[in-house]
Write an enzyme that holds these catalytic residues in place. Structure first.
Site, PDB file in Angstrom:
ATOM      1  CG  ASP A  52     -44.741   5.143-101.045  1.00  0.00           C
ATOM      2  OD1 ASP A  52     -44.701   5.720 -99.946  1.00  0.00           O
ATOM      3  OD2 ASP A  52     -45.753   5.119-101.771  1.00  0.00           O
ATOM      4  CE1 TYR A 110     -43.066  10.700-107.290  1.00  0.00           C
ATOM      5  CE2 TYR A 110     -44.494  12.636-107.279  1.00  0.00           C
ATOM      6  CZ  TYR A 110     -43.704  11.722-106.603  1.00  0.00           C
ATOM      7  OH  TYR A 110     -43.544  11.834-105.246  1.00  0.00           O
TER       8      TYR A 110
END
Length: 273
Positions: A52, A110
């Site tokens: 994003d 992540y």
């Protein structure tokens, strides 16, 4: 036709995410424009995971198909010459045509960097999330770690899924959630088979709420079981989120990501990943 796998880092603060858009301020657009300048022809890329706006990458992987016959170092040096400073190829290697950057990935990792001190840190601007807690206050990292245990294993993560998520199934397998505290910093690692849209940022919102004492650790298990996004905390900011690594079958010999040039240097070094 040759298939080339490529690994890259990028600072996502200045970009509107990975995926190409009409205004072209995306990582994909800058990368494909630079590849075209190097190769003399437009080559389309396939990516492991679309990030994003504001999200960074230490271990993004792409593949492309080309008839060009160049050394792997030529691909790295040549494309980097046309990229902005905030995007850089780390490696390139020829792979079998069966390789697919997205569909063959069996694990993604992540990191999240969170600063909790009482004031902003200019040198971490855009590269870390922040809370700015009053002096002397700390997040209860032990409570956050305890809360995260309910996330392990195969779970339905509907409560942490963005409304616009296009994944066919909300069921994913979480292998590990690890938190490390260092003064005003808290570093988090999430390892899973795959992630839903906004999943890590929605989990961050919930874990921070637990760390601030707004909810007990067992609340997160209740939110998970409810499969209702409205019960979870608000989506946390993207600034501290990094796609850290993507894993593939060993036969393809895809290099592991290197976090040494980031905020996470040495943080998780002695933990099994």
């Amino acid at each position: 036709m040759n298939r080339i796998a490529i690994g890259l880092h990028y600072d996502g603060a200045a970009f509107s995410g990975w995926q190409s858009q009409p205004h072209r301020n995306t990582v994909q657009d800058y990368l494909e424009d630079s590849i075209e300048r190097f190769a003399g022809v437009r080559l389309l890329t396939t990516v492991a995971g679309r990030t994003d706006a504001g999200v960074h990458a230490l271990g993004q992987v792409i593949h492309l198909d080309t008839t060009l016959d160049r050394t792997t170092f030529s691909w790295v040096r040549g494309i980097n010459a046309f990229l902005p400073p905030s995007i850089a190829l780390q490696w390139a290697r020829p792979v079998d045509e069966s390789f697919h950057a997205r569909f063959l990935a069996f694990e993604r990792m992540y990191y999240y960097a969170l600063y909790t001190g009482p004031h902003r840190v200019p040198l971490a601007h855009g590269r870390a999330g922040y809370l700015m807690l009053p002096p002397g206050q700390r997040l209860d990292v032990d409570a956050m770690q305890a809360a995260s245990r309910c996330l392990l294993g195969e779970q339905d993560f509907s409560s942490f899924r963005a409304a616009e998520c296009q994944a066919k199934s909300p069921v994913k397998t979480m292998y590990d959630v690890t938190l490390k505290a260092d003064g005003n910093w808290v570093f988090l690692r999430f390892r899973a088979s795959a992630f839903l849209h906004h999943m890590v940022r929605n989990l961050m919102g919930c874990l921070v709420a637990v760390g601030r004492g707004r909810y007990p650790p067992e609340w997160l298990a209740e939110v998970l079981a409810a499969r209702d996004r409205k019960l979870a905390a608000p989506t946390f900011m993207p600034d501290g989120l990094y796609l850290a690594d993507v894993k593939y079958p060993e036969a393809y010999k895809i290099p592991a990501a290197d976090p040494s040039a980031s905020l996470f240097h040495g943080v998780f070094r002695h933990d099994a990943a």
